[in-house]
Motif scaffolding. Structure first.
Motif, mmCIF file in Angstrom:
data_model
loop_
_atom_site.group_PDB
_atom_site.id
_atom_site.type_symbol
_atom_site.label_atom_id
_atom_site.label_comp_id
_atom_site.label_asym_id
_atom_site.label_seq_id
_atom_site.Cartn_x
_atom_site.Cartn_y
_atom_site.Cartn_z
ATOM 1 N N LEU A 76 0.857 -1.160 0.137
ATOM 2 C CA LEU A 76 0.048 0.258 -0.011
ATOM 3 C C LEU A 76 0.797 1.186 0.043
ATOM 4 O O LEU A 76 0.566 2.032 -0.688
ATOM 5 N N GLU A 77 2.148 1.356 0.687
ATOM 6 C CA GLU A 77 2.880 2.269 0.711
ATOM 7 C C GLU A 77 3.427 2.545 -0.724
ATOM 8 O O GLU A 77 3.401 3.742 -1.293
ATOM 9 N N HIS A 78 3.746 1.588 -1.573
ATOM 10 C CA HIS A 78 3.790 2.100 -3.005
ATOM 11 C C HIS A 78 2.769 2.564 -3.757
ATOM 12 O O HIS A 78 2.741 3.454 -4.347
ATOM 13 N N MET A 79 1.564 1.820 -3.399
ATOM 14 C CA MET A 79 0.384 2.527 -4.120
ATOM 15 C C MET A 79 -0.077 3.716 -3.733
ATOM 16 O O MET A 79 -0.657 4.485 -4.556
ATOM 17 N N MET A 80 0.290 4.537 -2.672
ATOM 18 C CA MET A 80 0.164 5.552 -2.228
ATOM 19 C C MET A 80 0.691 6.707 -3.184
ATOM 20 O O MET A 80 0.356 8.062 -3.065
ATOM 21 N N PHE A 81 1.671 6.336 -4.244
ATOM 22 C CA PHE A 81 1.964 7.363 -5.247
ATOM 23 C C PHE A 81 1.325 7.125 -6.472
ATOM 24 O O PHE A 81 1.784 7.735 -7.563
ATOM 25 N N LYS A 82 0.513 6.549 -6.394
ATOM 26 C CA LYS A 82 -0.286 5.962 -7.865
ATOM 27 C C LYS A 82 -1.480 6.498 -8.117
ATOM 28 O O LYS A 82 -2.354 6.227 -9.168
ATOM 29 N N GLY A 88 -3.101 12.160 -10.879
ATOM 30 C CA GLY A 88 -2.681 10.949 -11.546
ATOM 31 C C GLY A 88 -1.522 10.476 -10.889
ATOM 32 O O GLY A 88 -0.789 10.987 -10.181
ATOM 33 N N PRO A 89 -1.106 9.174 -11.507
ATOM 34 C CA PRO A 89 0.067 8.506 -10.912
ATOM 35 C C PRO A 89 1.365 9.304 -11.210
ATOM 36 O O PRO A 89 1.674 9.813 -12.105
ATOM 37 N N GLY A 90 1.942 9.584 -10.001
ATOM 38 C CA GLY A 90 3.351 10.086 -10.100
ATOM 39 C C GLY A 90 3.189 11.787 -10.093
ATOM 40 O O GLY A 90 4.261 12.369 -9.801
ATOM 41 N N GLU A 91 1.992 12.172 -10.110
ATOM 42 C CA GLU A 91 2.168 13.670 -10.214
ATOM 43 C C GLU A 91 2.372 14.468 -9.141
ATOM 44 O O GLU A 91 2.920 15.580 -8.974
ATOM 45 N N ALA A 92 1.858 13.992 -8.049
ATOM 46 C CA ALA A 92 2.485 14.538 -6.526
ATOM 47 C C ALA A 92 3.769 14.668 -6.518
ATOM 48 O O ALA A 92 4.469 15.606 -6.232
ATOM 49 N N ALA A 141 -6.250 -0.493 -10.793
ATOM 50 C CA ALA A 141 -5.909 -2.025 -10.855
ATOM 51 C C ALA A 141 -4.682 -2.417 -12.017
ATOM 52 O O ALA A 141 -3.915 -2.952 -11.629
ATOM 53 N N GLU A 142 -4.835 -1.370 -12.993
ATOM 54 C CA GLU A 142 -3.519 -1.676 -13.974
ATOM 55 C C GLU A 142 -2.374 -1.342 -13.128
ATOM 56 O O GLU A 142 -1.209 -1.727 -13.375
ATOM 57 N N GLU A 143 -2.274 -0.030 -12.240
ATOM 58 C CA GLU A 143 -1.294 0.439 -11.581
ATOM 59 C C GLU A 143 -0.682 -0.783 -10.685
ATOM 60 O O GLU A 143 0.483 -1.154 -10.554
ATOM 61 N N PHE A 144 -1.549 -1.315 -10.061
ATOM 62 C CA PHE A 144 -1.230 -2.419 -9.084
ATOM 63 C C PHE A 144 -0.571 -3.720 -9.896
ATOM 64 O O PHE A 144 0.380 -4.273 -8.976
ATOM 65 N N SER A 145 -1.096 -3.900 -10.861
ATOM 66 C CA SER A 145 -0.630 -5.085 -11.715
ATOM 67 C C SER A 145 0.930 -4.735 -11.847
ATOM 68 O O SER A 145 1.851 -5.675 -11.862
ATOM 69 N N ARG A 146 1.302 -3.490 -12.302
ATOM 70 C CA ARG A 146 2.359 -3.294 -12.675
ATOM 71 C C ARG A 146 3.528 -3.418 -11.327
ATOM 72 O O ARG A 146 4.529 -3.736 -11.017
ATOM 73 N N GLU A 147 2.840 -2.539 -10.051
ATOM 74 C CA GLU A 147 3.482 -2.439 -9.120
ATOM 75 C C GLU A 147 4.030 -3.469 -8.193
ATOM 76 O O GLU A 147 4.826 -3.894 -7.754
#
Length: 451
Positions: A76-82, A88-92, A141-147
């Protein structure tokens, strides 16, 4: 954040005692308040530079996980940046990078944290970004599949393909038979293989709520401005019920446990671990502070006992170290690691005998007042230097609050350490350094196929 005692040498002691005494007597102005939604905020003023560190700590980590569902906190820590409702993903991360800010995150057994270090006038940006993902994380879901594949590769590189890390992971699983600390923070590979994005959504909804978080701000700020900003950005996030979380308590005397591991290493090594309390679980806090000083007494630089006796005098080991985390949410381990001096044909059995002789001496003979003062000053020196930066101050506050202790310990710790006597050292050693509390790992080079 673990072994504090080894961060300074005896040469520095005369110069650091006075500043630390001043630090303790006149602590940095620190303020705490809680928003209506349960978010606790701790503000520590440090006006030496126009910089501020902002940290959000969630009281959840791998010790909260259950068998079959390990690695959720880290994933979940990884996904907090998505991505979130606003971004959007990585914008923050791109926004913070453009502002010249430093950011990162971390997961442990007991907590998950996110931080930014930035110019004081950029603090509203950090708050807005953190509040956004606290309230409206997207978890695509697609970001999770990669991460999740990235996380699996991280596990391979940092644990499975690292003999020392792999050995310690197996050792910890044995040394903590009753608590969640036997779970690796990154999770077991089988659980990563079957993790789903729905698992993470449930984990996020269960634990990522303001009433389960602490906001820590240290730097060139005032409590009033932080309170105004915290109310503006976090105040509207509703509180929700949080699952009950039991302390990770261990069996008092699990019995002697032993493990032999063959890994890709050139030299054998030994890991000893005694089940001991932390500051959070000790009946008397002095017990934990005594264990901290024992760690420094055994492994506090050139004049420490492991180095002096086992390495130089007896030539039993080529290296040895200790580690004790007094700031765990539950019960802890006192760990001694050593590598035999194979050039002198020393064996693991020789090293074990040498270590037990040192431990028995602690039980029968308290350290001299002079040795204890030297060790105590060394630990204090480490604390002084560790807390010179605003990031270290914030991390100490956040860790204390997240494991059920108070940030106020940062300002009265000197007195706690000063109160430990030679008799306390002897009592702690006699109580905890027993076979009934001991886990042993023999880490050996891989056997050849024909053997």
């Amino acid at each position: 954040m673990n072994a504090l005692a080894r961060r300074a040498t005896g040469l520095l002691l005369s110069t650091v005692i006075l500043p630390f005494a001043a630090f303790a007597a006149d602590p940095q102005p620190t303020h705490e308040f809680t928003l209506d939604n349960g978010l606790k905020v701790v503000v520590r003023e440090d006006h030496r530079a126009p910089v501020v560190v902002s940290q959000v700590w969630y009281k959840v980590g791998s010790s909260y996980e259950t068998p079959g569902q390990t690695g959720l906190s880290h994933a979940l820590e990884h996904m907090m940046f998505k991505g979130s409702e606003k971004l959007g993903p990585g914008e923050a991360s791109r926004i913070l990078r453009d502002l010249g800010a430093e950011e990162n995150a971390f997961t442990s057994d007991d907590y998950t944290g996110y931080y930014q270090v930035l110019a004081r006038d950029r603090l509203p940006v950090a708050f807005e970004l953190e509040a956004d993902r606290m309230a409206s994380l997207r978890l695509p879901a697609e970001e999770f599949s990669r991460e999740i594949e990235v996380i699996k590769e991280e596990r391979r590189l940092r644990t499975d393909d690292q003999p020392t890390a792999k050995a310690y992971e197996r050792f910890s699983a044995m040394a903590y038979p009753a608590s969640g600390y036997h779970t690796p923070t990154i999770g077991w590979m089988a659980d990563l293989d079957r993790m789903t994005v729905e698992d993470l959504r449930h984990w996020y909804q269960s634990w990522y709520v303001p009433n389960n978080a602490t906001l820590v701000v240290v730097g060139d700020v005032t409590p009033d401005e932080v309170k105004t900003l915290a109310q503006r950005f976090f105040g509207g996030i509703p509180k929700r019920p949080v699952p009950s979380a039991k302390l990770p308590l261990e069996l008092a005397e699990p019995g002697l446990r032993q493990l032999t591991l063959h890994v890709r290493t050139q030299l054998p090594s030994l890991i000893y671990g005694f089940n001991v309390p932390s500051l959070a679980t000790a009946k008397d806090p002095r017990t934990a502070h005594a264990l901290r000083l024992i760690s420094a007494l055994l492994d506090g630089g050139y004049s420490a006992r492991l180095s002096t006796r086992l390495e130089r005098e007896q030539e039993l080991v080529s290296g040895a170290s200790t580690n004790y985390d007094a700031f765990a949410r539950g019960d802890s381990l006192f760990v001694i690691s050593a590598t035999p001096n194979t050039q002198k044909n020393k064996t693991l059995a020789d090293v074990e005998a040498g270590i037990w002789k040192l431990l028995e001496e602690l039980k029968t003979t308290p350290p001299s007042a002079e040795e204890l003062e030297r060790v105590r000053a060394q630990v204090i020196a480490g604390l002084v230097y560790n807390r010179d930066s605003i990031s270290s101050q914030a991390t100490t506050i956040g860790q204390l609050e997240s494991v059920g202790l108070s940030w106020k310990l940062i300002d009265n710790e000197l007195d706690e350490l000063k109160n430990v006597t030679p008799a306390d050292i002897q009592k702690a050693a006699s109580t905890y350094f027993t076979r009934e509390r001991l886990s042993i790992a023999h880490v050996l080079p891989e056997e050849k196929a024909h053997e």
